[in-house]
Design an enzyme around this catalytic site. Structure first.
Site, PDB file in Angstrom:
ATOM      1  CE1 TYR A   1      -4.325  -2.249   4.915  1.00 34.91           C
ATOM      2  CE2 TYR A   1      -3.310  -0.182   4.231  1.00 34.91           C
ATOM      3  CZ  TYR A   1      -3.930  -1.367   3.908  1.00 34.91           C
ATOM      4  OH  TYR A   1      -4.156  -1.690   2.595  1.00 34.91           O
TER       5      TYR A   1
ATOM      6  CB  SER B   1      -0.882   0.026   1.256  1.00 30.67           C
ATOM      7  OG  SER B   1      -1.497   1.290   1.416  1.00 30.67           O
TER       8      SER B   1
ATOM      9  CB  ILE C   1      -7.910   1.413  -5.052  1.00 35.52           C
ATOM     10  CG1 ILE C   1      -6.401   1.484  -5.314  1.00 35.52           C
ATOM     11  CG2 ILE C   1      -8.624   0.672  -6.174  1.00 35.52           C
ATOM     12  CD1 ILE C   1      -5.994   2.182  -6.587  1.00 35.52           C
TER      13      ILE C   1
END
Length: 237
Positions: A145, A132, A178
């Site tokens: 994350y 990411s 996205i």
């Protein structure tokens, strides 16, 4: 050619499964909860749906064993599945943090570990891990994350060095913002702000990532390994 795509019932995973099927792969559509969606994707692509909780290594082992029994090989692994947490770092519970790392990092690493012996046996194979943009530059309120995705990047680079002489390539695709269910947690105002922060002025589509994955697993990328391919519209340059 057999390709396993994890987290393939929706979003980036579903788009990747369809793209690889269009390239001639038999696609294994992995899912955890969304059985109906996964089976629909499998029906559309002519593949096969398999269920596993990627935070549970025993279930990963069973999944790979089932695929090998059915097809005898795995040529491509796309480690796409992941979960997200949003909130202040100190407010995230230990249990939730451990679960995120178990799926996003542990699941990625263990799935690769169980697939590798079969790739080593055939002296060929390709692994694409999904990182990411937050794994590259970090994000406030997504600390766990970001850390897990940064670890996926490190894992990709190290494993590529270890298995390159065995004919196996390992790369990473790193999506920006996205239009997926994972980003549905953000309201319209936040998504608009993220689009405005992106030099191309828009939010990416799952198909943008699928196209990048299809390139990385193809012979067009035969001299590419250990690399991080950003697909982010210029969000992080």
């Amino acid at each position: 050619m057999i390709a396993l795509v994890t987290g393939a019932s929706r979003g980036i995973g579903a788009a990747t499964a369809k793209r690889l099927a269009a390239e001639g792969y038999t696609v294994i559509v992995h899912y955890h909860h969304a059985q109906a969606q996964a089976e629909q994707i499998a029906a559309e692509t002519g593949g096969f749906a398999v269920c596993a909780d990627l935070g549970d290594f025993v279930q990963i082992d069973r999944m790979i064993e089932e695929i090998i029994r059915r097809y005898g090989r795995i040529d491509v692994l796309v480690n796409n599945a992941g979960i997200a947490l949003t909130g202040l770092y100190q407010d995230i519970s230990d249990a939730d943090a451990l679960r995120l790392f178990a799926v996003n990092l542990g699941g990625t690493m263990h799935t690769a570990k169980k697939v590798l012996p079969h790739m080593l046996h055939q002296h060929s194979g390709c692994i694409v891990n999904t990182a990411s943009v937050w794994g590259e530059c970090g994000a406030a309120c997504e600390v766990h994350y970001s850390a897990a995705k940064a670890a996926v990047i490190g894992f990709t680079k190290a494993l590529a060095k270890e298995v390159g002489l065995s004919g196996i390539r390992v790369n990473c695709v790193s999506p920006g913002v996205i239009d997926t269910d994972m980003n549905a947690m953000h309201d319209a105002e936040t998504m608009q702000a993220l689009a405005e922060e992106t030099p191309l002025g828009c939010i990416g589509k799952p198909e943008d990532i699928a196209d990048a994955v299809a390139f990385l697993v193809s012979d067009r990328a035969k001299f590419i390994t250990g690399q991080i391919l950003p697909v982010n519209g210029g969000f992080n340059i």
